[in-house]
Design an enzyme around this catalytic site. Sequence first.
Site, short mmCIF file in Angstrom:
data_model
loop_
_atom_site.label_atom_id
_atom_site.label_comp_id
_atom_site.label_asym_id
_atom_site.label_seq_id
_atom_site.Cartn_x
_atom_site.Cartn_y
_atom_site.Cartn_z
N HIS A 70 46.35 55.94 44.96
CA HIS A 70 44.88 55.85 45.15
C HIS A 70 44.22 55.01 44.06
O HIS A 70 43.06 55.25 43.71
CB HIS A 70 44.23 57.24 45.18
CG HIS A 70 44.96 58.23 46.02
ND1 HIS A 70 44.76 58.37 47.38
CD2 HIS A 70 45.94 59.12 45.70
CE1 HIS A 70 45.56 59.31 47.85
NE2 HIS A 70 46.30 59.78 46.85
N GLU A 81 45.96 34.43 45.28
CA GLU A 81 44.78 34.65 46.13
C GLU A 81 44.92 33.92 47.47
O GLU A 81 44.62 34.45 48.54
CB GLU A 81 43.51 34.16 45.42
CG GLU A 81 43.08 35.06 44.28
CD GLU A 81 41.88 34.49 43.51
OE1 GLU A 81 41.02 33.85 44.14
OE2 GLU A 81 41.84 34.67 42.29
N LYS A 109 37.56 30.29 32.40
CA LYS A 109 38.29 30.86 33.51
C LYS A 109 39.69 30.30 33.71
O LYS A 109 39.92 29.11 33.55
CB LYS A 109 37.52 30.63 34.83
CG LYS A 109 36.20 31.35 34.92
CD LYS A 109 36.33 32.85 35.04
CE LYS A 109 36.82 33.27 36.40
NZ LYS A 109 35.78 33.19 37.41
N SER A 134 37.73 26.79 36.43
CA SER A 134 36.48 26.76 37.15
C SER A 134 35.74 25.50 36.77
O SER A 134 35.84 25.02 35.65
CB SER A 134 35.65 27.99 36.77
OG SER A 134 34.28 27.73 36.97
#
Length: 464
Positions: free
Chosen positions: A163, A297, A290, A284
């Site tokens: 969980h 992804e 970044k 980025s």
Amino acid sequence: MNEQFSKKSEAWSARFSEPVSDLVKRYTASVSFDQRLASVDIQGSLAHAEMLAHQKIISAQDYADIQRGMAQIQAEIAEGKFTWLLDLEDVHLNIEKRLTELVGDAGKRLHTGRSRNDQVATDIRLYLRAAIDDISVLLRGLRMALVDLAEKNADTILPGFTHMQVAQPVTFGHHMLAYVEMFGRDAERMADCRKRVNRLPLGSAALAGTTFPIDRERVADSLGFDDVCHNSLDAVSDRDFAIEFCAASALIMTHISRLSEELVIWMSPRVGFIDIADRFCTGSSIMPQKKNPDVPELARGKTGRVNGHLVALLTLMKAQPLAYNKDNQEDKEPLFDTVDTVIDTLRIFADMAGGIAVKPQAMRQAALQGYATATDLADYLVKKGLPFRDAHEAVAHAVRACEQRGCDLAALSTEELRQFSELIGPDVHQVLTLEGSVAARHHVGGTAPEQVLLAIQRVRTLLA
Ligand code: ARG
């Protein structure tokens, strides 16, 4: 160009009195994407022609001419000199037409005893068989890379989650081996699917078989098929083997997406469990700090398109009456894109797994929060004679006290712990350590470092 073939409407015969519109021509043509079947199409045609010659349905000279013409076509395609014509609809008619240009009547005899319906079904099976073999090799490579990573981290401890809450400590090696199991089942599914892919439709002709004295076993043998398809109607129409392949591929991508999700989470600065090599990340355009895990992804995203292709093929097949219907031309793009996506993804992931830098300190810090050894304390009490439910309750009280004090269970002294159960003795602290916790799960399938090493040995033997 042979006038007879120059307009699509005329490709068929005198049966047609007007040409199709340009829009319909484009709509019905598949040559823009089925070109990729060219070499398997030629392979299938050569095996068919050899059999026709062997059975004396065409002459030895015809077969020799066909071989010569096909060799030239193969070369033209390889050199990018082959002219693909939309007017000729698909890969099959384009090649046949060129063959006829090159070798004359022998080219026109090639289609004796076959149809594009059994021809295309054969092509797809040949194509898919090769794709499955490539994917199987890549799945093996990915498993090897994950096993290497597991071995390096057989005793690196991180929190295991249920969980998304800290549950119990596990070893990173064990965690990686979970994915090795998943990709191992994926490989089994591919191998199983290959058995049903590897049967020969050729000889079924349009739908009912042919009146020529063909030898299907001979063609099956020469193309490396395990068997022939035993019903001509079924052979030209069903694409269940392609659906199966897409289902197996969707599961590969689903497993990839789960791994991707974890990599993304682990690489988040908030978590900081791993670093992924720069060559798999991008920056980025606006935020200089970044480093984004683009590859995982994107792989997570591409799972969607592969799942979509599975649904596309299922829907394509649904309620199609026997035998061949043009609907089936729509099988190719989803299938090809599935193959491309799975192959690229597996290739990148095997490489990326090798470039994962594990940060054991961050993992350890996280495992020390969240009372990961609470179950160990309960088990300890059970071993001292307390029924499990009572032990569970006693530990719940201890955890609550720790929460109030903002400390971990291991930070409590033996005396403090004894407030929750008299059964607790000084030996409790070994049980509350992360190392003690993982080492205690020492059985097949458990997270103990020794078991991880045994599991690695087992997988290495399987993959050898
Ligand atoms: N291009 C077709 C396909 O991909 C080949 C078979 C066409 N057969 C036919 N009877 N129209 O399925």
